[in-house]
Motif scaffolding. Structure first.
Motif, short mmCIF file in Angstrom:
data_model
loop_
_atom_site.label_atom_id
_atom_site.label_comp_id
_atom_site.label_asym_id
_atom_site.label_seq_id
_atom_site.Cartn_x
_atom_site.Cartn_y
_atom_site.Cartn_z
N GLY A 25 0.83 -1.21 0.00
CA GLY A 25 0.00 0.00 0.00
C GLY A 25 0.85 1.25 0.00
O GLY A 25 2.09 1.19 0.12
N ILE A 26 0.21 2.37 -0.14
CA ILE A 26 0.89 3.66 -0.26
C ILE A 26 0.95 4.38 1.09
O ILE A 26 0.23 4.05 2.02
CB ILE A 26 0.20 4.56 -1.29
N VAL A 27 1.82 5.39 1.13
CA VAL A 27 1.93 6.29 2.27
C VAL A 27 1.98 7.70 1.72
O VAL A 27 2.65 7.97 0.72
CB VAL A 27 3.21 6.01 3.09
N PHE A 28 1.25 8.61 2.37
CA PHE A 28 1.31 10.02 2.01
C PHE A 28 2.24 10.75 2.97
O PHE A 28 2.22 10.49 4.18
CB PHE A 28 -0.07 10.66 2.07
N PRO A 29 3.08 11.67 2.46
CA PRO A 29 3.86 12.50 3.37
C PRO A 29 2.95 13.18 4.39
O PRO A 29 1.85 13.62 4.07
CB PRO A 29 4.50 13.53 2.42
N GLY A 30 3.43 13.23 5.63
CA GLY A 30 2.63 13.76 6.72
C GLY A 30 1.94 12.69 7.54
O GLY A 30 1.41 12.99 8.62
N GLU A 31 1.93 11.45 7.05
CA GLU A 31 1.32 10.35 7.79
C GLU A 31 2.34 9.71 8.74
O GLU A 31 3.41 10.25 8.99
CB GLU A 31 0.74 9.32 6.82
N THR A 32 2.00 8.54 9.23
CA THR A 32 2.84 7.82 10.19
C THR A 32 3.00 6.38 9.73
O THR A 32 2.06 5.79 9.19
CB THR A 32 2.17 7.82 11.58
N LEU A 33 4.18 5.83 9.95
CA LEU A 33 4.39 4.40 9.78
C LEU A 33 4.28 3.74 11.16
O LEU A 33 5.02 4.10 12.08
CB LEU A 33 5.77 4.09 9.21
N ARG A 34 3.35 2.82 11.30
CA ARG A 34 3.25 2.03 12.54
C ARG A 34 3.90 0.69 12.26
O ARG A 34 3.43 -0.09 11.43
CB ARG A 34 1.80 1.87 12.98
N ILE A 35 5.01 0.43 12.95
CA ILE A 35 5.88 -0.71 12.66
C ILE A 35 5.79 -1.69 13.83
O ILE A 35 6.16 -1.37 14.96
CB ILE A 35 7.32 -0.24 12.46
#
Length: 284
Positions: free
Chosen positions: A242-252
């Motif tokens: 899936g995609i990520v938009f700048p300004g979001e968060t990665l939950r790892i």
């Protein structure tokens, strides 16, 4: 036929020389969000030349990542780049990547798989310097609309996500300007910077590079479970989901196993939309 699998796999490998220095490594790390807090000793391992180590995911941008795009120009491969997606990435480290280096890359099409409605092209790049092999990189390229040519479907087995609760969960913020900084390491695709181009591709706004999420995830695992020592990583594999938009968060989310860490990555702002799956980091 746009893809001639037999011709592509049989084609002579393409070779090239690449060089990199500490500035390339520092820029790459900054593009992953390294350096916050700027004076943190753990972050200085990624930003200060006198203490510098190299994240293994730097292999994806060494030499500006030219090997992968060169592979898509191999004999037997004639595809519309608008239909191309980066489906997965694997890096095997033969030894730690030096801060400065000159190396020879050998790139070839290792396999072409027929997924009926799409094709998957495995582009393999082997890199060695004067002291011997450094790394082997496999990029799985998904090409929509190019299947149905009667080829093998390829492997279908996937790593199982543990059913128990993760051992660690960390959130890594993606800055608004992260894609703009990351692209300076060599991926100039306007999809990650130009709002008008992003709209033509079907997105409301530019998206983050998948390989940036890939590198951010590796850094989080190294810092959380490997004592901040990037040289302990021996292999890193993932599938982009899936995609990520700048300004979001990665939950790892991380599950520790002997000599291995299993990982999933989601975007919590969008109901934990999947970002990376089937992710495994092997280590010493």
């Amino acid at each position: 036929m746009p893809i001639d699998a037999a011709k592509a796999v049989a084609a002579e490998p393409r070779t090239a020389e690449i060089t990199w220095g500490h500035k390339d490594v520092q820029l790459y790390h900054l593009g992953l969000g390294a350096g916050t807090p700027a004076t943190d000793p753990g972050e200085l391992r990624y930003t200060l030349e006198s203490r510098l180590q190299v994240l293994p995911s730097f292999a994806t941008v060494a030499g500006a990542g030219a090997a992968m795009m060169g592979g898509l120009a191999a004999p037997g491969i004639d595809v519309d780049l608008a239909h191309v997606l980066h489906g997965g990435q694997t890096i095997e480290l033969h030894r730690p990547i030096p801060v400065e280096g000159t190396a020879r890359t050998t790139a070839r099409v290792a396999a072409v798989y027929d997924k009926t409605k799409a094709a998957v092209i495995v582009l393999r790049t082997e890199v060695a310097d004067a002291d011997g092999p450094l790394w082997t990189s496999d990029a799985q390229i998904f090409v929509r609309g190019e299947g149905g040519f009667g080829g093998q479907r390829g492997p279908s087995a996937r790593p199982e996500t543990p059913t128990r609760a993760p051992d660690h969960t960390v959130d890594r913020p993606v800055r608004e300007d992260q894609a703009l900084l990351y692209r300076l390491s060599g991926d100039w695709n306007p999809l990650h910077a130009d709002p008008e181009f992003a709209k033509l591709a079907g997105f409301d706004r530019p998206i983050l590079h998948g390989l940036c999420s890939y590198g951010m995830t590796l850094k989080a695992v190294v810092d959380t479970l490997l004592d901040g020592d990037a040289s302990r990583v021996t292999r890193y594999a993932t599938r982009f989901t899936g995609i990520v938009f700048p300004g979001e968060t990665l939950r790892i989310r991380m599950w520790r196993e002997p000599d291995r860490v299993r990982v999933t990555v989601v975007a919590p702002e969008r109901d934990e939309a999947p970002v990376l799956a089937d992710t495994v980091i092997d280590h010493r």
